[in-house]
Design a protein around this motif. Structure first.
Motif, short mmCIF file in Angstrom:
data_model
loop_
_atom_site.label_atom_id
_atom_site.label_comp_id
_atom_site.label_asym_id
_atom_site.label_seq_id
_atom_site.Cartn_x
_atom_site.Cartn_y
_atom_site.Cartn_z
N PRO A 101 -20.52 34.64 55.29
CA PRO A 101 -20.68 33.63 56.34
C PRO A 101 -22.05 33.69 57.02
N GLY A 102 -22.87 32.68 56.74
CA GLY A 102 -24.19 32.60 57.36
C GLY A 102 -25.25 33.46 56.70
N TRP A 103 -24.88 34.26 55.72
CA TRP A 103 -25.81 35.21 55.11
C TRP A 103 -25.55 35.29 53.61
N SER A 104 -26.52 35.86 52.89
CA SER A 104 -26.29 36.37 51.54
C SER A 104 -26.40 37.88 51.60
N LEU A 105 -25.61 38.55 50.76
CA LEU A 105 -25.59 40.01 50.71
C LEU A 105 -25.97 40.46 49.31
N VAL A 106 -27.02 41.28 49.23
CA VAL A 106 -27.44 41.87 47.96
C VAL A 106 -26.88 43.29 47.90
N VAL A 107 -26.10 43.58 46.86
CA VAL A 107 -25.51 44.91 46.68
C VAL A 107 -26.15 45.57 45.47
N GLU A 144 -21.95 55.49 58.51
CA GLU A 144 -20.97 54.60 59.14
C GLU A 144 -21.57 53.89 60.36
N THR A 145 -22.40 54.62 61.12
CA THR A 145 -23.01 54.02 62.30
C THR A 145 -24.00 52.93 61.90
N ALA A 146 -24.72 53.15 60.81
CA ALA A 146 -25.66 52.12 60.33
C ALA A 146 -24.92 50.87 59.87
N PHE A 147 -23.75 51.04 59.24
CA PHE A 147 -22.95 49.88 58.88
C PHE A 147 -22.49 49.13 60.13
N ALA A 148 -22.09 49.88 61.17
CA ALA A 148 -21.67 49.24 62.41
C ALA A 148 -22.83 48.49 63.05
N LEU A 149 -24.02 49.07 63.02
CA LEU A 149 -25.20 48.38 63.56
C LEU A 149 -25.48 47.10 62.77
N THR A 150 -25.34 47.17 61.46
CA THR A 150 -25.53 45.97 60.64
C THR A 150 -24.57 44.86 61.06
N SER A 202 -31.39 42.57 73.22
CA SER A 202 -30.80 43.72 73.89
C SER A 202 -29.28 43.74 73.78
N SER A 203 -28.66 42.60 73.94
CA SER A 203 -27.20 42.58 73.98
C SER A 203 -26.60 42.68 72.59
N PRO A 204 -25.61 43.55 72.39
CA PRO A 204 -24.95 43.64 71.08
C PRO A 204 -24.31 42.31 70.70
N THR A 205 -24.30 42.01 69.41
CA THR A 205 -23.73 40.75 68.93
C THR A 205 -22.30 40.92 68.48
N GLY A 206 -21.75 42.13 68.53
CA GLY A 206 -20.39 42.38 68.10
C GLY A 206 -19.88 43.66 68.74
N LEU A 207 -18.73 44.13 68.29
CA LEU A 207 -18.10 45.29 68.89
C LEU A 207 -17.97 46.46 67.92
N ALA A 208 -18.59 46.38 66.77
CA ALA A 208 -18.40 47.41 65.74
C ALA A 208 -18.97 48.75 66.19
N GLY A 227 -23.19 39.84 62.67
CA GLY A 227 -21.95 39.20 63.11
C GLY A 227 -20.91 39.10 62.03
N VAL A 228 -21.13 39.77 60.89
CA VAL A 228 -20.22 39.69 59.74
C VAL A 228 -19.68 41.09 59.44
N PRO A 229 -18.39 41.33 59.60
CA PRO A 229 -17.83 42.64 59.22
C PRO A 229 -17.91 42.83 57.70
#
Length: 227
Positions: free
Chosen positions: A85-91, A177-183, A11-17, A188-190
């Protein structure tokens, strides 16, 4: 054992984006015709490639040779994997991974995957998959229509990021943009232009039946046949 980064928030957000933090994406005019960003918790790029069943092509910088992709064979789509950091990102440039539930389930074994895609027609998908099971999936332009085993698990994070998840077909102009913020709240990685541009990418070719079908209708004589 699952890493802390792989836990699906309750429930609690993990960041402030918030969505305004990602206004740079459309203004930057990169990948805006289509994209797929997929985050995998706790795996290295090499482990991601192995789970995808991909062929390693080369290591390169941001989109250095992504348009030509030397070495790609018929029926293959190209994915570039970077360590974060802590993840891999596939683009992917106009990618397919967010729509390949079989690959997402394989990637998410004993961990968590967050994926977000959009094509040129603004067909979009956001999904969270944990340990082979789809938790939540929705179109960012229609956040009120959610599927998955836990469709309401991200409501607090969605609202905090800027979504109105109780509305049907909200047609939110800032949906991407909102989906990126949710991600960012989930990982936890900007994600910034600087982080994308500075990363090193392991480029891999992955067979995709949809790509193969399209190429049968649109042959490319410059590609080697798929094995």
């Amino acid at each position: 054992m699952e890493t802390p980064a792989a836990r699906l928030p309750e429930s609690s957000p993990t960041g402030l984006a918030v969505s305004s933090d990602y206004g740079w994406f459309e203004a930057n005019d990169e990948l805006t015709e289509g994209f797929c960003f997929t985050w995998i918790a706790g795996l290295t790029p090499e482990q991601v490639v192995q789970r995808l069943g991909g062929r390693r092509l080369r290591t390169t910088g941001w989109r250095a040779e992504w348009e030509s992709f030397p070495g790609r064979r018929g029926g293959e789509t190209v994915m570039a994997v970077a360590g974060m950091p802590g993840w891999s990102l596939v683009v992917e440039d106009i990618g397919v991974l967010a729509l390949r539930d079989d690959l997402l389930e394989r990637l998410s074994a004993r961990t968590t995957v967050v994926t977000h895609s959009r094509n040129v027609e603004l067909d979009s998908r956001f999904a969270v998959i944990k340990n082979g099971r789809l938790q939540v999936a929705f179109d960012p332009y229609d956040p009120g229509d959610r599927t998955g085993s836990r469709p309401d698990a991200l409501l607090a994070d969605m609202r905090a990021a800027g979504f109105t998840p109780d509305d049907q077909d909200s047609d939110n102009a800032d949906a991407t943009e909102t989906a990126f913020a949710l991600t960012e709240r989930l990982t936890g990685v900007p994600m910034t232009a600087a982080s994308l541009h500075s990363a090193s990418y392991l480029v891999t070719a992955v067979y995709d039946a949809g790509t193969a079908a399209w190429e049968r209708e649109n042959p490319n004589p410059g590609l080697q046949p798929a094995n």
